[in-house]
Design an enzyme around this catalytic site. Structure first.
Site, PDB file in Angstrom:
ATOM      1  N   GLU A 303       7.275  36.302  20.699  1.00 39.32           N
ATOM      2  CA  GLU A 303       8.558  35.669  20.375  1.00 39.32           C
ATOM      3  C   GLU A 303       8.739  35.501  18.869  1.00 39.32           C
ATOM      4  O   GLU A 303       8.759  34.388  18.366  1.00 39.32           O
ATOM      5  CB  GLU A 303       8.634  34.299  21.044  1.00 39.32           C
ATOM      6  N   PRO A 304       8.884  36.602  18.146  1.00 41.07           N
ATOM      7  CA  PRO A 304       9.068  36.482  16.703  1.00 41.07           C
ATOM      8  C   PRO A 304      10.446  35.930  16.355  1.00 41.07           C
ATOM      9  O   PRO A 304      11.452  36.374  16.903  1.00 41.07           O
ATOM     10  CB  PRO A 304       8.931  37.926  16.214  1.00 41.07           C
ATOM     11  N   GLY A 305      10.472  34.981  15.474  1.00 43.07           N
ATOM     12  CA  GLY A 305      11.740  34.452  14.972  1.00 43.07           C
ATOM     13  C   GLY A 305      11.813  34.708  13.483  1.00 43.07           C
ATOM     14  O   GLY A 305      12.496  35.614  13.005  1.00 43.07           O
ATOM     15  N   ARG A 343      14.418  23.320   4.003  1.00 48.11           N
ATOM     16  CA  ARG A 343      12.993  23.581   4.209  1.00 48.11           C
ATOM     17  C   ARG A 343      12.092  23.002   3.120  1.00 48.11           C
ATOM     18  O   ARG A 343      10.956  22.633   3.396  1.00 48.11           O
ATOM     19  CB  ARG A 343      12.732  25.082   4.394  1.00 48.11           C
ATOM     20  N   TYR A 347       9.306  20.568   4.449  1.00 44.74           N
ATOM     21  CA  TYR A 347       7.912  21.044   4.417  1.00 44.74           C
ATOM     22  C   TYR A 347       7.418  21.452   3.027  1.00 44.74           C
ATOM     23  O   TYR A 347       6.378  22.096   2.928  1.00 44.74           O
ATOM     24  CB  TYR A 347       7.712  22.299   5.278  1.00 44.74           C
ATOM     25  N   CYS A 374      23.248  13.456  -2.262  1.00 41.18           N
ATOM     26  CA  CYS A 374      22.795  12.177  -2.805  1.00 41.18           C
ATOM     27  C   CYS A 374      21.434  11.826  -2.237  1.00 41.18           C
ATOM     28  O   CYS A 374      21.280  10.843  -1.503  1.00 41.18           O
ATOM     29  CB  CYS A 374      23.810  11.104  -2.481  1.00 41.18           C
ATOM     30  N   GLU A 375      20.456  12.662  -2.537  1.00 44.30           N
ATOM     31  CA  GLU A 375      19.066  12.494  -2.084  1.00 44.30           C
ATOM     32  C   GLU A 375      18.183  13.083  -3.159  1.00 44.30           C
ATOM     33  O   GLU A 375      18.337  14.258  -3.485  1.00 44.30           O
ATOM     34  CB  GLU A 375      18.807  13.320  -0.809  1.00 44.30           C
ATOM     35  N   TYR A 403      15.452  29.771   9.599  1.00 44.87           N
ATOM     36  CA  TYR A 403      15.393  28.305   9.514  1.00 44.87           C
ATOM     37  C   TYR A 403      16.130  27.763   8.288  1.00 44.87           C
ATOM     38  O   TYR A 403      15.711  26.773   7.687  1.00 44.87           O
ATOM     39  CB  TYR A 403      13.931  27.812   9.548  1.00 44.87           C
TER      40      TYR A 403
HETATM   41  C1  LIG Z   1       9.677  28.496  17.022  1.00 49.28           C
HETATM   42  C2  LIG Z   1       9.159  29.253  18.177  1.00 49.28           C
HETATM   43  C3  LIG Z   1       9.011  30.629  18.086  1.00 49.28           C
HETATM   44  C4  LIG Z   1       9.290  31.412  16.826  1.00 49.28           C
HETATM   45  O1  LIG Z   1       8.359  31.158  15.843  1.00 49.28           O
HETATM   46  P1  LIG Z   1       8.401  32.003  14.471  1.00 49.28           P
HETATM   47  O2  LIG Z   1       7.344  31.380  13.662  1.00 49.28           O
HETATM   48  O3  LIG Z   1       9.749  31.821  13.912  1.00 49.28           O
HETATM   49  O4  LIG Z   1       8.106  33.409  14.814  1.00 49.28           O
HETATM   50  C5  LIG Z   1       8.602  31.307  19.220  1.00 49.28           C
HETATM   51  N1  LIG Z   1       8.342  30.650  20.371  1.00 49.28           N
HETATM   52  C6  LIG Z   1       8.467  29.320  20.490  1.00 49.28           C
HETATM   53  C7  LIG Z   1       8.180  28.674  21.772  1.00 49.28           C
HETATM   54  C8  LIG Z   1       8.869  28.574  19.393  1.00 49.28           C
HETATM   55  O5  LIG Z   1       8.980  27.259  19.517  1.00 49.28           O
END
Ligand SMILES: *Cc1c(COP(=O)(O)O)cnc(C)c1O
Length: 444
Positions: A303-305, A343, A347, A374-375, A403
């Protein structure tokens, strides 16, 4: 190698191949002149390099087809960047998606995404969420805990149908990334832990449900992970768990979803993660582990995001005040900040910044780049170096595809920027800029 054939690569690329400098000193993104884009669309402005998104989708799809069992597929984790067109692009590239809320489901549905290829995540799906996801035909629920399992069973029973699920398991791994993006340790709000026996207990209950089809297990160990090792460790632990489930319950795992988390390069100090090589290693590791455990190798999902969209994004801002505080530091204020990119505030994430209209000048001005909220914590970064900026200059923040927009807010009643998509040098709107009418749309 330029990301797009029309890129005028007068100078070597900055950080990524899609960021170059034109002969007039203008920063080019995916071959397009950022100064012209800022004139045309205004700032703050988010850019998305469609070619790069597609290239990353293909890298995952091809590596998974080559090195993992048949039927293995990448699922784009759409919380990284969610708007209609991104679902169309990843669907066109043949990926599935991971969604975590009814809003993401609604966005994917409105884009025409085939929701049978969607996996529904989240550690607290409400009854309304569960009903909505079933109404929309979401293919797979990734069930987090026992109460949720019972709620999904009850809703499926009410509809007289069976719901495909995976169970989210906590493997007990620390991937050594930022604590706020570490998700696979026993002490986590996500999933059921193997170590405590909760994972086996929920598997037993899932198998017994008449309206649930348990297909396998899911884990996600964290994000921005630079090496293959945490994924290999997760794979070994999950295969061992699958073997335990087979012995104890007679259930054979058909699907294993190992989550997302591959890191990206935000600054020169970050390594370039070789996704294809990592997937090859993962494939070998899984094959060995399954052979040893006497299991049929399951279909694998990743699940790459971040690694799909991060370096396909760039944000452009206009410089406002430049404040030099002798003996302290220089503050460069921009017309955006934590409202479009929280971000650093969240973090202390590091970014690479470039003065986009004079990208060929030496970066000798040390500064802190601050937003307009204003932070005091509203910063994009500290200890940065750019060419000496003046009011009206254009500042580019690199690698903002993931993100950023998806975490944007209207704090201080600031309108969200537009997203302009660049494909083959041509720009088009993916999301228009918010207006005051949008801000007021929900006010009574
Ligand atoms: C956030 C998340 C991802 C994606 O993570 P990346 O670091 O963006 O690749 C995949 N699966 C689950 C369940 C997540 O919570």
């Amino acid at each position: 190698m330029p990301a797009c054939p029309s890129a005028r690569t007068a100078a070597p690329s900055i950080l990524h191949a899609n960021v170059t400098v034109g002969p007039d000193g203008h920063l080019l993104f995916a071959g397009a002149d950022t100064v012209e884009l800022a004139k045309r669309y205004g700032t703050p402005l988010m850019l998305l390099d469609e070619g790069r998104v597609r290239e990353r989708c293909r890298t995952y799809r091809e590596a998974m087809a080559d090195h993992l069992p048949e039927g293995s597929l990448p699922l784009y984790a759409s919380k990284a960047l969610s708007f209609r067109e991104i679902y169309r692009i990843v669907e066109d590239e043949g990926l599935g998606v991971d969604v975590v809320s009814p809003g993401e489901i609604a966005t994917a549905a409105s884009a025409g995404f085939p929701l049978e290829r969607a996996f529904f995540h989240g550690n607290n799906k409400t009854d309304a969420d569960i009903r909505y996801a079933m109404d929309e035909g979401v293919g797979t629920f990734v069930v987090d805990n026992l109460e949720e399992l019972r709620a999904v069973e009850a809703e499926a029973a009410r509809r007289g149908r069976t719901q495909r699920i995976l169970l989210r398991i906590t493997p007990g791994i620390d991937p050594h990334t930022h604590v706020k993006i570490t998700t696979g340790t026993v002490d986590s709000k996500f999933g059921s832990a193997i170590e405590t026996g909760a994972a086996l207990a929920i598997a037993r209950e899932a198998i017994a449900q008449p309206h649930i089809e348990l297909c396998g297990f899911h884990c996600h160990v964290g994000s921005q992970i630079a090496s293959a090792e945490p994924f290999l460790e997760a794979a070994r632990i999950m295969v061992a768990f699958a073997a335990e489930v087979k012995d104890a319950l007679g259930f054979e795992t058909r699907e294993l979803n190992l989550g997302g988390g591959f890191g990206v390069r935000y600054t020169e100090a970050d390594p370039e993660v070789n996704i294809a090589a990592n997937i090859r290693e993962l494939g070998a590791c899984l094959a060995d582990a399954c052979a040893e455990a006497g299991l049929r190798p399951p279909q694998v999902f990743l699940e790459p995001g971040r690694s799909i969209v991060a370096d396909a994004g760039m944000t452009l801002y206009t410089v406002g005040s430049v404040k030099e505080i002798p003996g302290f530091r220089n503050y460069v204020s921009i017309d955006g900040g934590m409202t479009d990119n929280p971000r650093y505030t969240l973090y202390q994430s590091e970014y690479t910044v470039v003065l986009a209209n004079r990208a060929d000048e030496p970066a000798e001005f040390a500064c802190t780049v601050g937003g307009r909220c204003c932070e005091s914590g509203d910063l994009i970064g500290e200890g940065l170096a750019i060419a000496r900026p003046w009011r009206g200059d254009l500042l580019a923040v690199l690698v903002t595809g993931a993100y950023n927009y998806s975490m944007a807010s209207n704090y201080n009643r600031i309108c969200r920027p537009p997203i302009v998509i660049i494909r083959d040098g041509e720009a088009r709107l993916g999301v228009r800029r918010e207006t005051f009418d949008d801000l007021l749309a929900c006010d009574c």
